[in-house]
Design a protein around this motif. Structure first.
Motif, PDB file in Angstrom:
ATOM      1  N   LEU A  55       0.531   4.650 -13.253  1.00 26.86           N
ATOM      2  CA  LEU A  55       1.121   3.779 -12.231  1.00 26.86           C
ATOM      3  C   LEU A  55       2.558   3.410 -12.591  1.00 26.86           C
ATOM      4  O   LEU A  55       3.410   3.273 -11.704  1.00 26.86           O
ATOM      5  N   ASP A 106       5.969   3.904 -10.313  1.00 29.95           N
ATOM      6  CA  ASP A 106       7.008   2.886 -10.070  1.00 29.95           C
ATOM      7  C   ASP A 106       8.398   3.428 -10.411  1.00 29.95           C
ATOM      8  O   ASP A 106       9.387   3.127  -9.715  1.00 29.95           O
ATOM      9  N   GLU A 110       9.616   5.732  -7.684  1.00 26.34           N
ATOM     10  CA  GLU A 110      10.103   4.943  -6.544  1.00 26.34           C
ATOM     11  C   GLU A 110      11.501   4.399  -6.818  1.00 26.34           C
ATOM     12  O   GLU A 110      12.372   4.409  -5.935  1.00 26.34           O
ATOM     13  N   VAL A 170       8.499   6.653   0.608  1.00 25.33           N
ATOM     14  CA  VAL A 170       8.123   5.538  -0.268  1.00 25.33           C
ATOM     15  C   VAL A 170       6.784   4.935   0.179  1.00 25.33           C
ATOM     16  O   VAL A 170       5.938   4.583  -0.652  1.00 25.33           O
ATOM     17  N   GLU A 171       6.582   4.820   1.493  1.00 26.10           N
ATOM     18  CA  GLU A 171       5.301   4.313   1.991  1.00 26.10           C
ATOM     19  C   GLU A 171       4.150   5.219   1.562  1.00 26.10           C
ATOM     20  O   GLU A 171       3.085   4.734   1.154  1.00 26.10           O
ATOM     21  N   HIS A 214       3.397   4.647  -2.113  1.00 21.15           N
ATOM     22  CA  HIS A 214       2.593   3.432  -2.313  1.00 21.15           C
ATOM     23  C   HIS A 214       1.127   3.697  -1.970  1.00 21.15           C
ATOM     24  O   HIS A 214       0.220   3.294  -2.719  1.00 21.15           O
ATOM     25  N   LEU A 256      -0.572   5.892  -4.644  1.00 21.50           N
ATOM     26  CA  LEU A 256      -0.926   5.159  -5.864  1.00 21.50           C
ATOM     27  C   LEU A 256      -2.131   4.257  -5.624  1.00 21.50           C
ATOM     28  O   LEU A 256      -2.968   4.072  -6.521  1.00 21.50           O
ATOM     29  N   SER A 257      -2.235   3.692  -4.410  1.00 22.06           N
ATOM     30  CA  SER A 257      -3.405   2.874  -4.086  1.00 22.06           C
ATOM     31  C   SER A 257      -4.675   3.725  -4.047  1.00 22.06           C
ATOM     32  O   SER A 257      -5.726   3.319  -4.556  1.00 22.06           O
TER      33      SER A 257
END
Length: 562
Positions: free
Chosen positions: A340, A344, A347, A453-454, A457, A460-461
């Motif tokens: 994770l 980050d 990103e 970027v969305e 995210h 990663l979720s």
């Protein structure tokens, strides 16, 4: 020569049995033991007792030292309670030495027999791991019997008697010899047991035997310090403080060995049992007296081994604790946390690149190169960490998680390289020649960046939680991104057809960035297929439609996607 080989083989079997017990206990109760140690830091007596209990379970004070050192290294525990736990570990080792030297010959074949049955029939279950523990305990008891049997012929050899006759008199030399025994055999228990056998055979005097026992304790401290060399200074202080406590006990007791030997010799038990009893008594008294001194010793260790400033040029892994490798669930959780972190950083690289495209500070380019080095460093650390895990003992679920972590770290490392290459293209094809994107072209890139970027995210979720519905959303988002990318590419060609000067000057860079973003999106969204391909996931083969208008050639203008 054959007798010596038998003795060395018995010692090796003892070490192997201890290793099997330790790995089995840590894989079944590793998280519980860590929780017990982490909660036992408020009061020194409680920390001392937890050190005794954990060491009695894992059959190794070195294993306890690794667990405690990892806590201190990560800032989860202060040094003073950690030293209290280590004092308890020394007493736990002495207690188990006394228990294992009882006549348990009848128990060894039973433990090995039933342990093998449970381990082979239910290898991936908790019962199978407890079978591994039973095998290890059986091997330890068998090895202790073999050590005694192999040592008896050696004690009758004239050469051995002449060799050990040189140990009569110099207590310091005797203690150093005991420390060497413990380090060579990689077990203070084996050294103490061999000393008891030599004393029972009258090869060495009781005084020399006591010196050897004291030295064996010192040697185990040296082994723990050597095992902590990969830890940061905070973690190494635990082993250093434990060694200093043992050294202090050695210095204080050695001058009193003569009177102690005369007093102990009057006890109505055999010579071998006298040596084992002294081992327990010495550790109990030493550790009890040292327990109130853990705070001053912690300060002294802080002074001897201060923190070194770490370079900030390359990121260091924060969660890859080597002590957790024996507990697959904990090790995998550590690797997930570092993965994770990689996400980050990717990103952050994307955001810095967007700021550059908008005319931001050129120094952001150096930050992007540095962040890519961070990603490479974390990728290497995670890869090597997972490679050290014993995959043959992983369950089906943990094996899938292992593969998911490897695949995502590879994709994130490749994503970092792509962003770095995009930066080089921007600097060489655009900024160096003073060119700028058209307003519509920059808007398209910003729109794709926002979608990218969305999706990162969401990816990663999905990776963290394994949610099937979010995995479906991510798969649909990938399709929408591809359609949007094609639409923007066609819109750019439309502007070329309209002879927009800025679009003509930045055409190669514009289309290259769009293509790179498409590849980045594919890397991010790949985790969705790993989750949806999971046989435990519900049926995901239903038809899914993406409500995005089809692309058209030579669209006049494309505004914001919102």
């Amino acid at each position: 020569m054959l007798t010596l080989l038998n003795l060395l083989s018995a010692v090796a079997l003892l070490i192997w049995g201890t290793h099997i017990v330790r790995t089995g206990i840590l894989r079944v109760y590793g998280s519980n033991l860590r929780r017990l140690l982490s909660r036992s830091v408020r009061r020194r007596p409680l920390a001392f007792a937890s050190g005794i209990g954990v060491t009695a379970l894992v059959q190794s004070s070195n294993a306890t030292a690794l667990l405690v050192s990892s806590f201190v290294a990560q800032g989860l525990m202060l040094l003073a309670p950690a030293l209290a736990i280590m004092l308890g570990a020394d007493v736990g080792t002495a207690l188990m030495a006394r228990v294992l030297t009882l006549d348990l010959s009848w128990l060894s074949p039973l433990l090995i027999f039933f342990g093998v049955i449970f381990f082979l029939s239910r290898k991936q279950t908790r019962l199978g791991q407890l079978g591994r523990v039973a095998i290890g305990l059986g091997l330890i008891i068998l090895a202790l019997q073999l050590i005694i049997a192999a040592a008896e012929p050696i004690t009758t050899a004239k050469g051995v008697k002449v060799l050990f006759s040189s140990l009569t008199g110099d207590v310091l030399l005797d203690a150093l010899t005991g420390a060497l025994f413990a380090m060579v055999s990689y077990s203070s228990l084996a050294a103490v047991l061999l000393t008891a056998t030599l004393a029972a055979s009258k090869v060495i005097s009781l005084k020399v035997a006591l010196c050897l026992v004291i030295g064996a304790n010192l040697g185990s401290g040296v082994l723990a310090l050597l095992s902590s060399t990969l830890q940061n200074p905070a973690g190494r202080r635990v082993a250093l403080g434990s060694l200093l406590f043992k050294l202090a006990g050695c210095i204080l007791v050695l001058p009193l060995v003569g009177p102690l030997a005369n007093w102990i010799d009057s006890w109505p038990i055999s010579t071998a049992e006298l040596v084992i009893a002294f081992h327990l008594l010495y550790n109990s008294v030493r550790c009890t007296l040292c327990l109130p001194l853990t705070v001053p010793m912690a300060r002294f260790c802080d002074w001897l081994l201060p923190d070194r400033p770490q370079p900030d040029d390359v990121a260091k892994p924060r969660h890859l604790d080597p002590a957790d490798l024996e507990t697959p669930s904990l090790a995998l959780a550590n690797a997930v946390r570092e993965t994770l972190r990689m996400g980050d950083i990717v990103e952050q690289m994307l955001n810095n690149l967007l700021h550059l495209l908008r005319g931001g500070d050129p120094l952001l380019g150096k930050d992007i190169h540095r962040l890519d080095d961070d990603i490479d460093a974390l990728y290497t650390a995670i890869k090597l960490y997972l490679a050290r895990m014993p995959r043959e003992d992983l369950g089906e679920r943990d094996s899938r998680r292992w593969a998911e972590i490897i695949e995502l770290t590879i994709n994130l490392e490749q994503a970092g390289d792509i962003v770095e290459r995009m930066l080089d293209d921007v600097q060489s094809k655009n900024n160096a020649q003073g060119r700028a994107f058209s307003e519509e072209g920059l808007g398209e890139i910003v729109s794709l960046h926002d979608h990218l970027v969305e999706n990162l995210h969401l990816a990663l979720s999905v990776f963290l939680n394994g949610d099937v519905e979010n995995a479906k959303r991510l798969r649909r988002a990938k399709q929408r991104f591809r359609i949007l990318e094609r639409r923007f590419a066609h819109a750019h060609v439309s502007r070329l057809h309209q002879q927009v000067v800025q679009s003509i000057e930045t055409s190669a860079l514009h289309l290259g960035l769009i293509g790179d973003m498409k590849r980045l999106n594919s890397l991010f969204c790949a985790i969705a297929y790993a989750v949806l391909d999971n046989p435990d996931a519900p049926d995901v083969m239903e038809d899914e439609h993406v409500s995005v208008a089809p692309p058209r050639f030579f669209e006049p203008e494309i505004g914001s996607h919102r």
